[in-house]
Design a protein around this motif. Structure first.
Motif, PDB file in Angstrom:
ATOM      1  N   LYS A  44      38.495 -54.218  -3.579  1.00 16.28           N
ATOM      2  CA  LYS A  44      37.727 -54.060  -2.344  1.00 16.28           C
ATOM      3  C   LYS A  44      37.623 -52.591  -1.973  1.00 16.28           C
ATOM      4  CE  LYS A  44      39.192 -58.570  -0.560  1.00 16.28           C
ATOM      5  NZ  LYS A  44      39.824 -59.295   0.569  1.00 16.28           N
ATOM      6  N   THR A  45      36.458 -52.209  -1.462  1.00 17.89           N
ATOM      7  CA  THR A  45      36.232 -50.832  -1.037  1.00 17.89           C
ATOM      8  C   THR A  45      36.815 -50.641   0.350  1.00 17.89           C
ATOM      9  OG1 THR A  45      34.183 -50.743  -2.329  1.00 17.89           O
ATOM     10  CG2 THR A  45      34.514 -49.035  -0.666  1.00 17.89           C
ATOM     11  N   ILE A  46      37.862 -49.824   0.437  1.00 19.45           N
ATOM     12  CA  ILE A  46      38.506 -49.598   1.740  1.00 19.45           C
ATOM     13  C   ILE A  46      37.998 -48.322   2.401  1.00 19.45           C
ATOM     14  CG2 ILE A  46      40.579 -50.875   1.106  1.00 19.45           C
ATOM     15  CD1 ILE A  46      41.971 -48.233   0.547  1.00 19.45           C
TER      16      ILE A  46
ATOM     17  N   GLU B  44      43.076 -56.159  -3.543  1.00 23.98           N
ATOM     18  CA  GLU B  44      43.603 -56.999  -2.471  1.00 23.98           C
ATOM     19  C   GLU B  44      43.278 -58.460  -2.747  1.00 23.98           C
ATOM     20  OE1 GLU B  44      42.000 -55.746   1.233  1.00 23.98           O
ATOM     21  OE2 GLU B  44      43.001 -53.784   1.234  1.00 23.98           O
TER      22      GLU B  44
ATOM     23  N   ILE C 115      38.835 -47.505  -3.559  1.00 24.09           N
ATOM     24  CA  ILE C 115      38.883 -48.941  -3.842  1.00 24.09           C
ATOM     25  C   ILE C 115      40.326 -49.355  -4.056  1.00 24.09           C
ATOM     26  CG2 ILE C 115      38.176 -50.721  -5.493  1.00 24.09           C
ATOM     27  CD1 ILE C 115      35.663 -49.030  -6.012  1.00 24.09           C
TER      28      ILE C 115
ATOM     29  N   ARG D  61      34.220 -46.126   2.220  1.00 23.88           N
ATOM     30  CA  ARG D  61      32.905 -46.036   1.611  1.00 23.88           C
ATOM     31  C   ARG D  61      32.076 -44.947   2.297  1.00 23.88           C
ATOM     32  NH1 ARG D  61      30.674 -50.630   0.648  1.00 23.88           N
ATOM     33  NH2 ARG D  61      32.449 -51.987   1.127  1.00 23.88           N
TER      34      ARG D  61
ATOM     35  N   GLU E  75      41.145 -59.251  -5.795  1.00 25.72           N
ATOM     36  CA  GLU E  75      39.838 -58.624  -5.920  1.00 25.72           C
ATOM     37  C   GLU E  75      39.924 -57.142  -5.592  1.00 25.72           C
ATOM     38  OE1 GLU E  75      37.177 -60.056  -7.076  1.00 25.72           O
ATOM     39  OE2 GLU E  75      38.022 -62.082  -7.170  1.00 25.72           O
TER      40      GLU E  75
END
Length: 530
Positions: A292-294, A287, A284, A296, A290
């Protein structure tokens, strides 16, 4: 008057923090004597008060009960009066030291020209043929000069006892927002580590790490429970929740790392997770305001290695068909918009990704692999993978685990075999905390009175050890006093952004019993190391 006021403040700050040795002495039975000669003054002003202040600082910080004593000032002055040397050089200093029965003598001078003050000091060995230990500094004003005197005193302890001495601080009483334990839980040698304790959390902390996750140039404290990520801001007094990231109840979070492994100025939050007997790890990043899951659903065990030459590296290892660790450990590299598998790490065969670090432990210019073996012994391997040393005691100790039905215990039919429980070894760190060029190993040790159950591990107390290589083995440099509860994870970083590294420990004070609604309880301990 201004100089005298500043000196008084310096003396208060330095004398308030007593010097304690945490060394492994070269000769445990010997008591060393140090003679401090009056510092020579080169100035048009009367700086006798400065000479007296330096003598007081050196005396208080060199003295180590039962190991180093400072010869009384009047005895030294009497010897010099009897000698009446033409000049106070090294020859005269050694003679004076011999007369008073000292093993070492401190000789120095102070020069003041305008607003600048310079210090030139030496520690001279009388009984051994060793080169002098020197200290020189020049500054505008007294503050930095007195700090240098304190550092010189620590170096004297290092030269005499064979280890760098550590100055420790008392507890900081400033905050009423931090809940404090009922008893002292931190100790280095005979001195006390200053510490603070966070509020109690109504969940079990499974992992903790520290880094600048939002790019504001300040570190955040990040923790995980079974399926949530908590990001806190910590200012040294108050721990405030910044964000909570919910991943879903299906997750079983195993490990947490916080590091800028793609080198973009934002520390990534890297979590190893298992869902339904499969790895579904995630990365995570912050960005545009927030998280964000980059990455998963990654089929990898992830861990960040603090490589002594390359900095933080993201490593990955796969899960085999039996649900256990398998294959080589790979380096992961950032390629445009994702992390991709790179080359093998070159670690010894069958190395597991957790309970592992790499460092020049023996200070030979070669990297060693340091790991916890299957018996929880510390094992040190050479650069070619050959065993160098294994501890007699067990360290680590973990209740962190996942169950897999892919591996079947022996003696059961496949249809009625219980799941296999895999325990995740804890963190091992390598740091040079005191800046003496010697690498230290930092590791926790949990204690349990229940040893008969393989699938249920409960720990009542724990400690964190700092260990250092001494001749042919790791020895304890310092350790914390016994902490009530289970140490689930720890990290050494600047948690409160004051420029000094802190020892930060996640402690589970009551573990979940398995009953409906039982979540356990945890707290975070912040220790000042220096």
């Amino acid at each position: 008057m201004k100089f005298k006021l500043i000196l008084t403040l310096c003396l208060f700050s330095l004398l308030a923090f007593p010097f304690q040795s945490v060394s492994q002495p070269r000769d445990p039975g010997k008591v060393y004597k140090v003679a401090i000669l009056p510092f020579l003054i080169h100035s048009q002003e009367n700086l006798d008060y400065l000479r007296d202040g330096i003598n007081d600082i050196l005396t208080s910080r060199i003295t180590v009960e039962g190991r180093i004593i400072v010869v009384e000032r009047t005895i030294v002055e009497r010897a010099l009066w009897e000698m009446r040397p033409m000049r106070l050089d090294e020859t005269a200093a050694k003679e004076a030291g011999t007369r008073v029965g000292a093993d070492y003598v401190v000789l120095g001078s102070i020069t003041k020209i305008g607003n600048y003050i310079s210090l030139d000091a030496r520690l001279i060995s009388i009984t051994d043929d060793k080169p002098p230990l020197g200290a020189y500094t020049q500054h505008k004003g007294i503050d930095d000069v007195m700090t240098k005197i304190g550092d010189f005193a620590q170096d004297i302890g290092f030269r005499i006892l064979g280890r760098r001495a550590t100055t420790v601080r008392p507890s900081d009483p400033r905050s009423s927002q931090i809940i404090r334990p009922e008893r002292d839980i931190g100790r280095i040698g005979q001195g006390e580590l200053g510490f603070k304790k966070s509020q109690i959390f109504n969940f079990e902390i499974k992992g903790i790490d520290i880094g600048d996750v939002d790019g504001d140039k300040k570190n955040e404290v990040v923790v995980i429970d079974n399926h949530n990520i908590y990001v806190f801001k910590y200012d040294g007094d108050k721990l405030s929740l910044f964000r909570k990231i919910e991943a879903g109840y299906q997750h079983n979070f195993l490990t947490l790392d916080v590091a800028d492994v793609n080198r973009n100025g934002y520390a990534e939050i890297i979590v190893t997770s298992v869902i339904d007997d499969n790895l579904q790890s995630m990365i995570i990043e912050f960005e545009q305001g927030e998280f964000k899951t980059i990455t998963r659903k990654a089929g990898w065990f992830f861990r960040v290695l603090e490589h002594p030459k390359e900095g933080p590296l993201l490593m990955g290892q796969q899960m085999g068909s039996d649900g256990l660790f398998t294959g080589s450990i790979y380096k992961f590299a950032w390629k445009k918009k994702s992390f991709e598998k790179g080359p093998k790490m070159g670690l010894p065969k069958d190395t597991k990704i957790f309970g592992l670090t790499v460092a020049d432990v023996r200070n030979e210019g070669k990297l060693n692999t340091v790991l916890l073996d299957r018996r929880d012994k510390i094992s040190i391997l050479s650069s070619d993978g050959k065993p160098v040393w294994t501890s007699r005691e067990s360290f680590g100790g973990t209740a962190n685990s996942y169950d897999t039905s892919k591996k079947k215990p022996d003696g059961f039919r496949p249809t009625d075999a219980p799941s296999w429980r895999v325990f995740i070894p804890g963190r091992i760190l390598s740091r040079d905390l005191d800046g003496d060029g010697v690498n230290e190993i930092i590791i926790n040790k949990n204690y349990s009175s229940l040893t008969m159950f393989e699938k249920a591990k409960t720990y009542e107390t724990g400690e964190v050890y700092n260990m250092i290589w001494d001749q042919d083995s790791l020895v304890t440099y310092w350790k914390t006093k016994e902490i009530t509860g289970y140490i689930s994870d720890f990290q050494v970083r600047d948690a409160d952004n004051d420029g000094n590294e802190d020892l930060v420990i996640a402690v589970v004070e009551s573990q979940a019993s398995g009953a409906l609604g039982s979540k356990g309880a945890s707290a975070i301990l912040f220790f000042k190391l220096f």
